[in-house]
Structure formats: C-alpha cells, structure tokens
Design a protein around this motif. Structure first.
Motif, mmCIF file in Angstrom:
data_model
loop_
_atom_site.group_PDB
_atom_site.id
_atom_site.type_symbol
_atom_site.label_atom_id
_atom_site.label_comp_id
_atom_site.label_asym_id
_atom_site.label_seq_id
_atom_site.Cartn_x
_atom_site.Cartn_y
_atom_site.Cartn_z
ATOM 1 N N ASP A 585 44.016 -17.321 13.926
ATOM 2 C CA ASP A 585 44.832 -18.364 13.296
ATOM 3 C C ASP A 585 44.459 -19.712 13.915
ATOM 4 O O ASP A 585 44.317 -19.804 15.140
ATOM 5 C CB ASP A 585 46.323 -18.124 13.562
ATOM 6 C CG ASP A 585 46.849 -16.925 12.792
ATOM 7 O OD1 ASP A 585 46.065 -16.310 12.034
ATOM 8 O OD2 ASP A 585 48.048 -16.615 12.959
ATOM 9 N N ASN A 606 46.045 -25.371 7.833
ATOM 10 C CA ASN A 606 46.421 -24.184 8.610
ATOM 11 C C ASN A 606 45.663 -23.001 8.049
ATOM 12 O O ASN A 606 45.668 -22.792 6.834
ATOM 13 C CB ASN A 606 47.917 -23.887 8.454
ATOM 14 C CG ASN A 606 48.747 -24.880 9.235
ATOM 15 O OD1 ASN A 606 48.437 -25.180 10.389
ATOM 16 N ND2 ASN A 606 49.775 -25.402 8.599
ATOM 17 N N LYS A 608 45.495 -18.916 8.274
ATOM 18 C CA LYS A 608 46.169 -17.730 8.792
ATOM 19 C C LYS A 608 45.150 -16.606 8.696
ATOM 20 O O LYS A 608 44.791 -16.167 7.609
ATOM 21 C CB LYS A 608 47.383 -17.483 7.883
ATOM 22 C CG LYS A 608 48.284 -16.417 8.295
ATOM 23 C CD LYS A 608 49.702 -16.979 8.554
ATOM 24 C CE LYS A 608 50.564 -15.994 9.331
ATOM 25 N NZ LYS A 608 50.029 -15.609 10.641
ATOM 26 N N TYR A 609 44.647 -16.202 9.831
ATOM 27 C CA TYR A 609 43.545 -15.236 9.822
ATOM 28 C C TYR A 609 44.130 -13.828 9.715
ATOM 29 O O TYR A 609 44.330 -13.126 10.708
ATOM 30 C CB TYR A 609 42.713 -15.411 11.098
ATOM 31 C CG TYR A 609 41.401 -14.691 11.026
ATOM 32 C CD1 TYR A 609 40.337 -15.234 10.305
ATOM 33 C CD2 TYR A 609 41.219 -13.466 11.665
ATOM 34 C CE1 TYR A 609 39.128 -14.567 10.220
ATOM 35 C CE2 TYR A 609 40.009 -12.796 11.583
ATOM 36 C CZ TYR A 609 38.975 -13.354 10.854
ATOM 37 O OH TYR A 609 37.780 -12.699 10.762
ATOM 38 N N GLY A 638 42.767 -17.033 3.809
ATOM 39 C CA GLY A 638 43.578 -17.473 4.944
ATOM 40 C C GLY A 638 44.393 -18.720 4.641
ATOM 41 O O GLY A 638 45.078 -19.236 5.511
#
Ligand code: ACM
Ligand code: ZN
Length: 768
Positions: A585, A606, A608-609, A638
């Motif tokens: 992330d 941003n 989000k992995y 992501g």
C-alpha cells in the motif's frame, strides 16, 4: 486609401521597412487550429501601426475590421507609428470559399482568399502570429517584428460548431458576443443556440406574450447535484429572455464574423416552460410549472392543431430573425407517457395509420419539417428523430454515440456529430476532486482532441454526408459566464482543430505546447479557461507480474517530483524519470516543477495493494465505449474510482448488459473478503444490480458459488462486500473468482429514462 485594381499599383507601394532587424522570439507556430501547411522563411517583417491596406472595394468593411484590430493592438493610439505596413487583400476565384493563403514577405503581407470568409480566416491566422498583448490593446512598442511565413490553409469540415444552452442558465448579450468572438478566432463557423427548455423559454415571440411573462421564468432552481438526495432549492425566481432586437444585434454581430447562428426551438419534448404558459399545448390541458430541476419531463406538446398553429407562428418569427438555412427542432428526450394516455393522440395514431407513439413523433417532426421547408429552411434534429422514421430532408445531430449518424448517413442524410463521448463539454475535464460541480462524465482535453468525426463504419461515399461536428455546452451546472468559459476552454481549442486541421497534421503533444502558449492570448481576452496542463496523470502498469506506477505531464521542459511517504513534494523531492515499483500500500504525491517553482496542483494517488493487483482479468462484455475506464485491468489496479463521478478512469460502464468478470489469481491464494462498489446515479440512468453471484474455483478444481442480494437504495454509491466463511481446520486456496452482476433491468416508470435499459457502473474489485 484603397485600390480597386491591385495589380501593378502595389509594386509602387512597397513599404520601406527595416528588415535587417532580428526577429524577436515570437512563437510562430502557436496558431490554433493549426494551418494545413506553414513554411517559416528565414526572414522577418516589421509591422507598425501605420497600416496601408490595398483591397477590392467590396472588402471594405472586412478590411476595416482587420486594420482596426491591428491599429488598436498598439498601446499608443495617438498617431500611427513607424514606417508603412502594407497589407494586400486579394480574392482569388480558384480558391475554395473558406480557403486562404497568407504570405508575410520582407516587404508586405499578402492575403489571397476564395471569399471574404477566407480573408477573415487568413486574418485570424495573422492575428495569432502577433503577441497576445494585441488582443487588449496593450502592445507597448511602436512596431512588432514577425517571421516571414507562407501559409496555405483550408478547413477539413464545413460545419464547425459550438452549442450553448441558455435555457437552464442564461447569459448576457455581451457574453454571447464574446463566445461568438472566441469561436470566430478559432475559425468555427456555426453557433447552435439552444433557446427553449423545460426550465425557461429565452426567445421573445411577439404573438405569444405569455412566453415572456411566464415561460421565461422559474420559481426557483435546484441546488447542488441532481443525484444529491433529497432535492433542495434556492427559493429565488430565475429567468429572462432575449428580445428580438437583441437577437438581431447578435445575429448581425455573428454575421460580421462569418458565424451562422442556428436557433433551436425544442419540440415535442423539453417544452414544459411553453406548456406552463399555454397549458392547451399539452395533452392534459392542466396547469404545470416551469421546471426548476434538471432532467427529462413528461410534459410534451400534444400533436394537436392548436400546437401546430403555435409552433408555426413561432417558426414564422424565428425565420424572420435568423438567416441560417437550418432551424434546429430538437426532437430529443420526448417521453411518450402523455401521448399513450391521450385520446386525441391515440385517435391521431389510428387516423394516420401510424404504428405507435414513435410513429407519432415522426409524424410530428415531418409535419413541422414540411412547414419549415416551405419557408425555404432545412431542419436539424437530435438523433431521436430517426425513431419511427426520419423526416425526408432532415439533417441528424448524433449525440447518443454515433449510431444515429451512421444510420442517417447510410440513408443519405446529412449528419453532424456531437457524441457525448467526445463533444459534451459539460462533463468533467479533470479528475481533481476540487473541480467545480458538473453533470458527470469525464472528457479531458486529450479525448476531445482524439475525436474523429467520421465514424469508421461509413464508406468514403457515405462519409460525404458528415458535415462536421460541434462541442455542446449544457448549462445545468453553469450558473455563471465564468463557469461556461471554464468548461468551454481549452476544449473548444481542441474541437476547432479536430474540425479544421487534417488528421495527418494533428499531434496532441505538439498541440498542447500551442495551448500552453495560447493561454496568454486567452488571458488577454479575459477568458476564464481551465488549466490542467500542469496536472499529472498516473496509471498502473504490470510488467512480468510486477506492478509499477507511471506519472506523466503534458507540459514541456518541466520536471515531475514525487514522494511515497505521504509528504508534500517540494523542490528537493525525488525527480520522476522511470516507473515507480509498487509492492505494498502506498500514497504517491507528485507535482510539476519549473526549476524551483511548483506549477499546478499536487497530485495524489492512494494505491491499495490487494491480492488481485496484477492478476489476469477478463470480462464477458466490452464496457460501453464512452466508459472504458482503464479497461478490465483498471478493476484490479489498486485504485478506486471517484466517490462522486462514474466517468473517470476507474469506473467501467455497461449499458443494459449482464456482466461476468473473471479474475485469475497468479497463484492459489487464501482470501478473506471481496469488495466492490456500484454507482447508483438514478438521474443518469445508472442503477446498482439487484443481485451478485460470486463463483470461486479452488486449487483442487472444485467450484463453489455464493449469492447475494443488494439493497435497493437512493444512495449514489452502493457498496458490496462478501466475507469468506471460515471453516475451522480448513484452508481454501482460490485460483479464480468470477463476479456476476446482472443488469438492473428496465428503468421503472416515474424515474429519469423510464423504459430504457439501466446502466451498470462498477469500481475496483478489492480482494483481501
Ligand atoms: C441532448 O443532450 N439531450 C441532445
Ligand atoms: Zn395528446
């Protein structure tokens, strides 16, 4: 002084300019739209305010306009300064009407053109070779040194338009002229003036005074976005109209700038304001109010003799005001509910042997076409006029995609392209959260520039029916003139080039450099443009199973600096020069810098992995071509889409289709939950699905399914989450996940778009 015969005499008049001076660095190739060919000669020319034109007498008014512009550009207007500047204006019969040649020699400027229009366009080109200070009389020197050039130019399309809706909001006469001026500078030649709407009737019709007293005003206006529930209103009466005197003045102003104004009088829909003034024009005869919120309304004209008499009278006054060969009769978004429940309408359907209410709409338009043709004019209508059969001589304006244009051109009708995907300048132009409120959608400058008005489906012969295209400005969310300019510019620059310049000559990166320079001209003209050139665009890419984040800016010679620790980038932050690897992330922040100075706004993303980032993904249907987002991969990159807008790079839109999205994970993976979001902007025909089915394939090849019902809701976004059940002592390793989202179905009665298929918009599928 002027000369009727140009030949010979001019040779004697060659000015004695000082041609040895070095040209100042005036950018030569800033012209928008770009000319077809421009040759810059290694010489220079000096322009002074002592301008001596040579021209045919019939060009007098036009030459006056050109010469005044040049003279007024110099700050010191007291007396002509410096040596003579000779400008020769020549009509050359072998050139096309809008074609011109502009040659700036060491000794004189020569404009050759096919007609006055060509002369005007040559002059717009010359104007753009001058410093921007000329635009507002602020050039503080007594001469300007120009590079010598040889320009040959003519337009690609004959119809080069901009539209403006003055029904939802209304603007001053001065503003309408400013808009026309800007169009003319960009060599656009048609102003489509949308004059009547549910929310206001804006053209004075002397025979029907209640149009002025009642139809021109609404009691109050919706506040905020249509999708914000519950609806709230400002409590303020709003309205007005253009008098016939004002309209004549505007038409004459436009004519001097070779802009034709096409008036639009909407029928049979978008006519609630007129029905509020004259209830007998509707099917029920009941009193209704001028609309105070946006959308499509059930109140449409009843195709009665009273209505036809009214509309013919209106058309009589309209054709007397507008010399345009076209009258736009609207024809879009006319719900058929009233007609279905009206005995007069049903009797008429039987009497005329029509198939249904679409046949009735077709009858309505064809009858008005006949009347308008009898006045020596042609009609244009939105693509709905194809439904139930096209009126014999109609030109079609294709807005719901390009199918209308394709169908009409194949049937041998002229068409004008204004698909929402590339031409709706009421859509957002940036993904910045602080953009002013807009209707929705996403139409950045680059997408406008990429537009090709000729649909691929047409043969060369059929494409002859494509007259051109136009940018549309619907003004629900544009209460001020500044706001209209913000939405129009710079997208109008892109549209002008799409329509003028041959596609082989067009190049977006090069265009953007000219736009950056052109902003100074817009500043001088006091035009409030949106500047997104110093913004950063980012996207995720996957190479050999590894994920990267790429940053890009369109401004030249600038640096992108970025951070990944949440801090604001500054002049010491890392310089971006290759894709940023992503394996957890992260928040990326970036800005464009010119040396030490930050330009434009901070960019932030941003990421989000989650467990599906970089996996393989496929969808059973292509998203609609207007809402491709970042393709299927964008659903597992992501990045989540905007909370407010469905038209960005992350949401995918499907129209009326049941979708199945299959995600093949790189390796069998244990997962705890699956989340996604659906857009539910019912005002825009978008509905979350009622059910979701998840299908999993495990590492042992077994399959299980998981069904969910979604709550029907008024919320603009509907969240979906499925948590995996836990079975003690067992570990489920999942190889693939399929998300099945059947379409909501037909939009129910009473809602915007009732009877049409609903849209499905889906966001990132987050697998944890
Ligand atoms: C339209 O946008 N209703 C033509
Ligand atoms: Zn009726």
């Amino acid at each position: 002084m002027h000369f009727k015969k140009l030949t010979g005499i001019l040779i004697l008049l060659i000015s004695i300019c000082n041609c040895n001076e070095e040209p100042k660095p005036i950018p030569q190739a800033q012209i928008i739209p770009a000319p077809q060919t421009i040759e810059v000669l290694e010489k220079s020319f000096t322009l002074t305010s002592n301008i001596q034109p040579a021209y045919d007498t019939n060009l007098e008014a036009l030459v006056d306009y050109c010469v005044s512009f040049l003279k007024n550009g110099f700050k010191n207007k007291s007396k002509p300064s410096g040596d003579e500047t000779i400008i020769q204006f020549v009509i050359e019969n072998n050139l096309d009407e809008e074609e011109y040649k502009l040659r700036i020699d060491e000794k004189l400027i020569v404009i050759n053109a096919g007609s006055e229009k060509g002369v005007f366009y040559a002059f717009q080109t010359l104007r753009q070779l001058l410093p921007p200070e000329f635009e507002n009389g602020d050039y503080d020197d007594n001469k300007v040194v120009l590079p010598c050039v040889d320009i040959r130019d003519k337009p690609k399309f004959e119809y080069r338009g901009m539209h403006l809706d003055v029904g939802r909001h209304m603007y001053s006469v001065e503003f309408i002229k400013k808009y026309i001026d800007a169009m003319a500078m960009l060599k656009m030649n048609t102003f489509h003036w949308h004059l009547t709407e549910d929310q206001g009737w804006r053209i004075e019709i002397k025979k029907y005074p209640k149009l002025q007293e009642i139809a021109a005003y609404r009691d109050e206006t919706l506040v905020g976005h249509y999708s914000d529930q519950p609806h709230q209103f400002d409590g303020k009466k709003y309205g007005g109209y253009y008098t016939q005197e004002e309209i004549k003045d505007i038409v004459a102003y436009a004519e001097e700038r070779f802009v034709t104004i096409i008036p639009e009088i909407e029928m049979p829909g978008h006519s609630q304001a007129a029905i509020a003034a004259y209830p007998e024009l509707g099917c029920t005869g009941e009193q209704v109010k001028v609309a105070k919120k946006w959308g499509v309304f059930e109140e449409v004209y009843c195709p009665s003799e009273t209505t036809f008499k009214f509309l013919e009278d209106v058309i009589d006054e309209v054709v007397a005001l507008f010399p345009s060969k076209y009258i736009h009769i609207g024809g879009d978004e006319a719900p058929k509910t009233r007609w279905k429940n009206c005995s007069d309408c049903q009797d008429l359907i039987k009497e005329k042997g029509l198939k249904d209410e679409h046949g009735l709409q077709s009858y309505f338009i064809a009858r008005m076409e006949k009347y308008i043709n009898s006045k020596g004019k042609q009609i244009i209508g939105w693509d709905e006029i194809l439904e139930g059969g096209l009126a014999p001589n109609a030109t079609v304006m294709s807005w719901r995609g390009t199918n209308g244009a394709i169908e009409a051109a194949k049937a041998g009708h002229d068409v004008i392209l204004t698909p929402t995907s590339h031409c709706y300048f009421d859509y957002y132009q940036s993904e910045n959260d602080d953009e002013p409120l807009a209707i929705g959608g996403f139409l950045p400058l680059e997408k406008v520039y990429s537009f090709n008005p000729i649909p691929e489906e047409l043969s060369d012969e059929e494409s002859q029916y494509v007259l051109g295209a136009q940018g549309n400005i619907w003004t629900e969310y544009m209460p001020t003139e500044d706001q209209v300019e913000y939405m129009a510019f710079p997208r109008m620059l892109a549209m002008s080039e799409v329509l003028w310049t041959n596609s082989e000559t067009r190049n977006y990166d090069e265009f953007v450099k000219r736009v950056e320079a052109f902003y100074k001209r817009l500043d001088a003209l006091d035009i409030n443009y949106a500047n997104h050139l110093y913004e950063i665009e980012g996207n995720v890419s996957t190479v050999n199973g590894k994920t990267f984040y790429n940053l890009k800016t369109f401004s030249e010679g600038k640096t992108i600096r970025y951070t990944t620790d949440g801090s604001e980038p500054n002049a010491n932050s890392a310089i971006y020069n290759s894709p940023i690897p992503i394996s957890e992330d992260v928040t990326i922040k970036a800005s464009v810098f010119n040396e030490q100075q930050q330009l434009g706004k901070h960019f932030m993303q941003n990421i989000k992995y989650h467990k599906a980032v970089g996996a393989k993904i496929s969808i059973n249907k292509e998203p609609h071509k207007a809402y491709l987002g970042s393709g299927a991969e964008g659903l597992i990159n992501g990045i989540s889409g905007s909370d407010k807008r469905y038209g960005d790079k992350e949401w995918l839109g499907f129209w009326g289709e049941d979708i199945e999205i299959k995600i093949d994970l790189e390796k069998a993976t244990e997962i705890s939950s699956i989340k996604t979001r659906f857009h539910n902007g019912n005002g825009q025909w978008i509905y979350a699905p009622k059910h979701i089915r998840l299908k999993y394939i495990l590492d042992d090849g077994s399959l299980f399914t998981d069904d969910h019902s979604l709550k029907i809701s008024d919320e603009r976004i509907v969240d979906f989450e499925s948590k995996m059940m836990k079975v003690p002592g067992r570990k489920f390793l999942i190889k693939s996940i399929t998300v099945m989202a059947p379409n909501y179905g037909t939009i129910p009665e009473g809602k915007q778009g009732a009877g049409n298929k609903a849209w499905t918009f889906i966001d990132e599928i987050i697998v944890n």
